[in-house]
Scaffold this motif. Structure first.
Motif, PDB file in Angstrom:
ATOM      1  N   LEU A  63       0.724  -1.332   0.075  1.00  0.00           N
ATOM      2  CA  LEU A  63       0.038   0.102   0.094  1.00  0.00           C
ATOM      3  C   LEU A  63       0.900   1.097   0.128  1.00  0.00           C
ATOM      4  CD1 LEU A  63      -2.340  -0.946   2.654  1.00  0.00           C
ATOM      5  CD2 LEU A  63      -2.880  -1.317   0.303  1.00  0.00           C
ATOM      6  N   SER A  64       0.507   2.225  -0.835  1.00  0.00           N
ATOM      7  CA  SER A  64       1.551   3.309  -0.976  1.00  0.00           C
ATOM      8  C   SER A  64       0.742   4.554  -1.631  1.00  0.00           C
ATOM      9  CB  SER A  64       2.775   3.002  -1.826  1.00  0.00           C
ATOM     10  OG  SER A  64       2.516   2.845  -3.212  1.00  0.00           O
ATOM     11  N   TRP A  65       1.105   5.600  -1.742  1.00  0.00           N
ATOM     12  CA  TRP A  65       0.361   6.783  -2.048  1.00  0.00           C
ATOM     13  C   TRP A  65       0.423   6.639  -3.652  1.00  0.00           C
ATOM     14  CZ3 TRP A  65       2.763  10.031  -5.634  1.00  0.00           C
ATOM     15  CH2 TRP A  65       4.041  10.183  -5.609  1.00  0.00           C
ATOM     16  N   GLU A  66       1.396   6.006  -4.147  1.00  0.00           N
ATOM     17  CA  GLU A  66       1.547   5.986  -5.566  1.00  0.00           C
ATOM     18  C   GLU A  66       0.371   4.985  -6.104  1.00  0.00           C
ATOM     19  OE1 GLU A  66       6.056   5.803  -4.548  1.00  0.00           O
ATOM     20  OE2 GLU A  66       4.189   5.338  -3.672  1.00  0.00           O
ATOM     21  N   ASN A  67       0.287   3.814  -5.522  1.00  0.00           N
ATOM     22  CA  ASN A  67      -0.663   2.806  -5.988  1.00  0.00           C
ATOM     23  C   ASN A  67      -2.004   2.811  -5.598  1.00  0.00           C
ATOM     24  OD1 ASN A  67       1.749   1.971  -7.534  1.00  0.00           O
ATOM     25  ND2 ASN A  67       2.516   0.702  -5.955  1.00  0.00           N
ATOM     26  N   SER A  68      -2.263   3.312  -4.414  1.00  0.00           N
ATOM     27  CA  SER A  68      -3.255   3.225  -3.382  1.00  0.00           C
ATOM     28  C   SER A  68      -4.150   4.384  -3.312  1.00  0.00           C
ATOM     29  CB  SER A  68      -3.014   2.500  -1.980  1.00  0.00           C
ATOM     30  OG  SER A  68      -2.173   1.464  -2.247  1.00  0.00           O
ATOM     31  N   THR A  69      -3.944   5.526  -3.846  1.00  0.00           N
ATOM     32  CA  THR A  69      -4.639   6.758  -3.573  1.00  0.00           C
ATOM     33  C   THR A  69      -5.070   7.179  -5.040  1.00  0.00           C
ATOM     34  OG1 THR A  69      -2.830   8.101  -3.660  1.00  0.00           O
ATOM     35  CG2 THR A  69      -3.419   7.143  -1.516  1.00  0.00           C
ATOM     36  N   PHE A  70      -6.100   8.362  -5.154  1.00  0.00           N
ATOM     37  CA  PHE A  70      -6.558   9.016  -6.282  1.00  0.00           C
ATOM     38  C   PHE A  70      -6.865  10.311  -5.833  1.00  0.00           C
ATOM     39  CE2 PHE A  70     -10.127   6.715  -4.119  1.00  0.00           C
ATOM     40  CZ  PHE A  70     -11.047   7.566  -4.060  1.00  0.00           C
ATOM     41  N   PRO A  71      -6.864  11.371  -6.797  1.00  0.00           N
ATOM     42  CA  PRO A  71      -7.021  12.720  -6.277  1.00  0.00           C
ATOM     43  C   PRO A  71      -8.452  12.680  -5.754  1.00  0.00           C
ATOM     44  CG  PRO A  71      -6.260  12.434  -8.673  1.00  0.00           C
ATOM     45  CD  PRO A  71      -6.707  11.178  -8.272  1.00  0.00           C
ATOM     46  N   SER A  72      -8.550  13.724  -4.694  1.00  0.00           N
ATOM     47  CA  SER A  72      -9.847  13.798  -3.724  1.00  0.00           C
ATOM     48  C   SER A  72      -9.546  15.253  -2.940  1.00  0.00           C
ATOM     49  CB  SER A  72     -10.210  12.487  -3.188  1.00  0.00           C
ATOM     50  OG  SER A  72     -11.460  12.694  -2.755  1.00  0.00           O
ATOM     51  N   PHE A  73     -10.648  15.241  -2.216  1.00  0.00           N
ATOM     52  CA  PHE A  73     -10.376  16.454  -1.331  1.00  0.00           C
ATOM     53  C   PHE A  73     -10.962  15.798  -0.022  1.00  0.00           C
ATOM     54  CE2 PHE A  73     -11.038  18.792  -5.053  1.00  0.00           C
ATOM     55  CZ  PHE A  73     -10.307  19.893  -4.852  1.00  0.00           C
ATOM     56  N   GLY A  74     -10.244  16.575   1.450  1.00  0.00           N
ATOM     57  CA  GLY A  74     -10.679  15.976   2.658  1.00  0.00           C
ATOM     58  C   GLY A  74     -10.427  17.319   3.431  1.00  0.00           C
ATOM     59  N   GLU A  75     -10.221  17.107   4.675  1.00  0.00           N
ATOM     60  CA  GLU A  75      -9.809  18.119   5.589  1.00  0.00           C
ATOM     61  C   GLU A  75      -8.545  18.810   5.165  1.00  0.00           C
ATOM     62  OE1 GLU A  75      -9.240  18.722  10.546  1.00  0.00           O
ATOM     63  OE2 GLU A  75      -9.814  16.970   9.777  1.00  0.00           O
ATOM     64  N   TYR A  76      -7.335  18.051   5.115  1.00  0.00           N
ATOM     65  CA  TYR A  76      -6.347  18.568   4.325  1.00  0.00           C
ATOM     66  C   TYR A  76      -5.761  17.517   3.448  1.00  0.00           C
ATOM     67  CZ  TYR A  76      -4.689  15.993   8.805  1.00  0.00           C
ATOM     68  OH  TYR A  76      -4.693  15.048   9.615  1.00  0.00           O
ATOM     69  N   PRO A  77      -4.570  17.421   2.916  1.00  0.00           N
ATOM     70  CA  PRO A  77      -4.012  16.675   1.696  1.00  0.00           C
ATOM     71  C   PRO A  77      -3.565  15.522   2.336  1.00  0.00           C
ATOM     72  CG  PRO A  77      -3.304  19.005   1.333  1.00  0.00           C
ATOM     73  CD  PRO A  77      -3.895  18.919   2.504  1.00  0.00           C
ATOM     74  N   GLN A  78      -2.969  15.498   3.540  1.00  0.00           N
ATOM     75  CA  GLN A  78      -2.692  14.115   4.183  1.00  0.00           C
ATOM     76  C   GLN A  78      -3.880  13.465   4.614  1.00  0.00           C
ATOM     77  OE1 GLN A  78       0.332  12.620   4.340  1.00  0.00           O
ATOM     78  NE2 GLN A  78      -0.609  10.939   5.517  1.00  0.00           N
ATOM     79  N   ASP A  79      -4.898  14.235   5.016  1.00  0.00           N
ATOM     80  CA  ASP A  79      -6.244  13.499   5.596  1.00  0.00           C
ATOM     81  C   ASP A  79      -6.653  12.606   4.352  1.00  0.00           C
ATOM     82  OD1 ASP A  79      -8.700  13.056   7.178  1.00  0.00           O
ATOM     83  OD2 ASP A  79      -9.465  14.233   5.646  1.00  0.00           O
ATOM     84  N   ASN A  82      -4.675   9.718   4.206  1.00  0.00           N
ATOM     85  CA  ASN A  82      -5.225   8.668   5.424  1.00  0.00           C
ATOM     86  C   ASN A  82      -6.475   7.698   5.466  1.00  0.00           C
ATOM     87  OD1 ASN A  82      -2.748   9.861   6.870  1.00  0.00           O
ATOM     88  ND2 ASN A  82      -3.946  11.477   7.775  1.00  0.00           N
ATOM     89  N   LYS A  83      -7.275   8.407   4.577  1.00  0.00           N
ATOM     90  CA  LYS A  83      -8.732   7.940   4.610  1.00  0.00           C
ATOM     91  C   LYS A  83      -8.582   7.077   3.418  1.00  0.00           C
ATOM     92  CE  LYS A  83     -11.276  11.680   6.348  1.00  0.00           C
ATOM     93  NZ  LYS A  83     -12.359  12.983   6.017  1.00  0.00           N
ATOM     94  N   GLN A  84      -7.659   7.115   2.343  1.00  0.00           N
ATOM     95  CA  GLN A  84      -7.628   6.330   1.203  1.00  0.00           C
ATOM     96  C   GLN A  84      -6.874   5.035   1.509  1.00  0.00           C
ATOM     97  OE1 GLN A  84      -6.950   7.988  -2.579  1.00  0.00           O
ATOM     98  NE2 GLN A  84      -8.553   9.603  -2.342  1.00  0.00           N
ATOM     99  N   ILE A  85      -5.826   5.042   2.389  1.00  0.00           N
ATOM    100  CA  ILE A  85      -4.970   3.885   2.904  1.00  0.00           C
ATOM    101  C   ILE A  85      -5.786   3.289   3.973  1.00  0.00           C
ATOM    102  CG2 ILE A  85      -2.731   3.316   3.664  1.00  0.00           C
ATOM    103  CD1 ILE A  85      -2.720   3.921   1.014  1.00  0.00           C
ATOM    104  N   GLY A  86      -6.577   4.094   4.785  1.00  0.00           N
ATOM    105  CA  GLY A  86      -6.944   3.549   6.023  1.00  0.00           C
ATOM    106  C   GLY A  86      -6.078   2.794   7.046  1.00  0.00           C
ATOM    107  N   ASP A  87      -6.519   2.420   7.950  1.00  0.00           N
ATOM    108  CA  ASP A  87      -5.535   1.531   9.001  1.00  0.00           C
ATOM    109  C   ASP A  87      -5.880   0.162   9.047  1.00  0.00           C
ATOM    110  OD1 ASP A  87      -5.040   4.133  10.163  1.00  0.00           O
ATOM    111  OD2 ASP A  87      -6.993   4.210  11.272  1.00  0.00           O
ATOM    112  N   ASP A  88      -6.198  -0.456   7.731  1.00  0.00           N
ATOM    113  CA  ASP A  88      -6.468  -2.141   7.666  1.00  0.00           C
ATOM    114  C   ASP A  88      -5.297  -2.591   7.101  1.00  0.00           C
ATOM    115  OD1 ASP A  88      -7.549  -4.381   8.110  1.00  0.00           O
ATOM    116  OD2 ASP A  88      -8.514  -4.179   5.858  1.00  0.00           O
ATOM    117  N   TYR A  89      -3.954  -2.184   7.692  1.00  0.00           N
ATOM    118  CA  TYR A  89      -2.586  -2.752   7.113  1.00  0.00           C
ATOM    119  C   TYR A  89      -2.174  -3.623   8.441  1.00  0.00           C
ATOM    120  CZ  TYR A  89      -0.982   1.598   8.699  1.00  0.00           C
ATOM    121  OH  TYR A  89      -0.566   2.578   9.676  1.00  0.00           O
ATOM    122  N   ASP A  90      -0.989  -4.444   7.981  1.00  0.00           N
ATOM    123  CA  ASP A  90      -0.519  -5.433   8.883  1.00  0.00           C
ATOM    124  C   ASP A  90       1.262  -4.865   9.158  1.00  0.00           C
ATOM    125  OD1 ASP A  90      -2.767  -7.524   8.889  1.00  0.00           O
ATOM    126  OD2 ASP A  90      -1.907  -7.243   6.843  1.00  0.00           O
TER     127      ASP A  90
END
Length: 403
Positions: A63-79, A82-90
């Motif tokens: 999981l990485s920002w290159e492969n696991s995210t797409f352009p969108s809007f949130g509270e701030y860019p890192q947010d 965070n939401k697209q990667i999620g916390d479901d990693y090991d």
């Protein structure tokens, strides 16, 4: 390497009728100055998935920002990330070198915010592996940002206070270092008996559903057909397990000879021992899979024979009796082969048990082997008695029926 040796509840089991593939997801966090290392992480993961992990029915997912995210809007860019990667990693894998990163609304940089989110999960006793690496290659003096460099140093110094153990690397050794560490992580995961048992249980359930359907009105010819298939499957599984044990037990002598040839080279000896440990781990994983096949087929075989005994008197005649007697005599193959197999497994297990505690990897592999083989040996000896009883009951049934 900052590591908390736990494993995530988010482990995914990809169900297949043929085998169970377990996926461990790895979140890669770093600033942009280590783009080469980010590419290496991807390459090493792909290589392990196609080689070492393949035989263990494991798979790493990056999981990485290159492969696991797409352009969108949130509270701030890192947010958004965070939401697209999620916390479901090991596994959290962080890398720093010359850049600390750009501040976010909640942390001194995106990488640090990602680390803090992972560490918060760890502090909540979530099962998560956290590994942090620091690159030590020289930095071009004209490109050094001393403020960024000081922040990296401060963060690095803070990790031991959090209970962390980090790892330093250079460009020449990163591939080998990362590969070795990911293999160790996979080996630690394999030591979790509840996860391995869940794989076996899932496989048993799938096999039962696909091969044998239990019905109340099952006729004797249906039972006989299934019984023969199960008996043959069990025999093949026992033979395959015996071949597996023989091939790996031969490795003990091979590695002993290699060690004898380099008595004074400490690093070379350690490398040989750890290679042997990897082979032991591979053997244990394959053994668990074969054990589930053996147990499933033998247990179902015994159940089918018990049902067969109840119905057989309805069709008994002299011709059938000859076939029945031949079938009962076939139990001798199982009864005679189990002690031979048990002795071979016990010999292999005892040889490994007697090895000195030379490396951490070897000690873990020995423990995994003991946890794997001792229950199997107990099962083999109990199933031997079951077949002896089954043969005796079958003979008694024939002797008490009309001639």
């Amino acid at each position: 390497m900052f590591c908390d040796y736990n494993y995530s509840l988010s482990i995914k089991l990809k169900n297949s009728m043929a085998k169970q593939i377990t996926t461990l997801s790895i979140f890669l966090a770093s600033p942009s100055d280590v783009s080469n290392e980010r590419s290496i992480v991807k390459e090493v993961i792909n290589d392990l998935n196609q080689s070492y992990l393949k035989v263990l029915n494991l798979n790493f997912e990056l999981l990485s920002w290159e492969n696991s995210t797409f352009p969108s809007f949130g509270e701030y860019p890192q947010d958004v990330i965070n939401k697209q990667i999620g916390d479901d990693y090991d596994i959290f894998l962080g890398i720093l070198w010359s850049r600390f990163g750009t501040p976010t609304n909640k942390a001194e940089s995106g990488t640090i915010e990602e680390f803090e989110r992972a560490n918060a999960r760890r502090l909540k006793n979530e099962q998560l592996e956290i590994c942090f690496y620091f690159k030590t290659d020289p930095i071009d003096p004209y490109k050094i940002n001393f403020e960024q460099f000081q922040k990296i140093k401060n963060f690095k110094d803070s990790l031991p206070q959090l209970g962390g153990y980090y790892w330093e690397f250079n460009s020449q050794n990163f591939i080998k270092t990362l590969r070795d560490h990911l293999i160790k992580i996979s080996q630690k995961w394999l030591l979790k008996p509840n996860i391995v048992q869940s794989q076996i249980s899932l496989k048993e359930t799938a096999t039962k559903q696909s091969k044998i359907i239990e019905v109340e009105d099952e006729g004797i010819y249906d039972i006989f057909e299934n019984m023969n298939e199960l008996f043959q499957n069990a025999t093949n599984a026992l033979n395959n397990f015996s071949d597996l044990t023989n091939s790996h037990s031969a490795l003990v002598n091979n590695y002993t000879k290699q060690l004898d040839n380099i008595p004074d080279d400490f690093k070379a000896r350690k490398r040989i021992i750890n290679n042997f440990s990897e082979n032991l781990t591979e053997y244990c994983v394959k053994s668990k899979e074969k054990f589930s096949d053996i147990k499933l087929n033998l247990d179902l075989t015994i159940g089918k024979f018990e049902k067969f005994y109840k119905i057989y008197p309805e069709i008994h005649n002299n011709d059938n009796a000859i076939g029945f007697q031949t079938m009962i005599l076939g139990f001798d193959h199982i009864i005679e082969s189990i002690p031979t197999m048990g002795n071979g497994i016990s010999g292999f297990l005892n040889a490994v048990k007697q090895m000195p505690r030379m490396t951490t990897e070897l000690n873990r592999s020995k423990k995994l082997m003991i946890d794997t083989l001792e229950p199997f040996l107990n099962y083999l000896y109990s199933i031997e008695q079951s077949f002896i009883l089954l043969k005796r009951n079958g003979s008694n049934l024939l002797n008490n029926l009309p001639k």
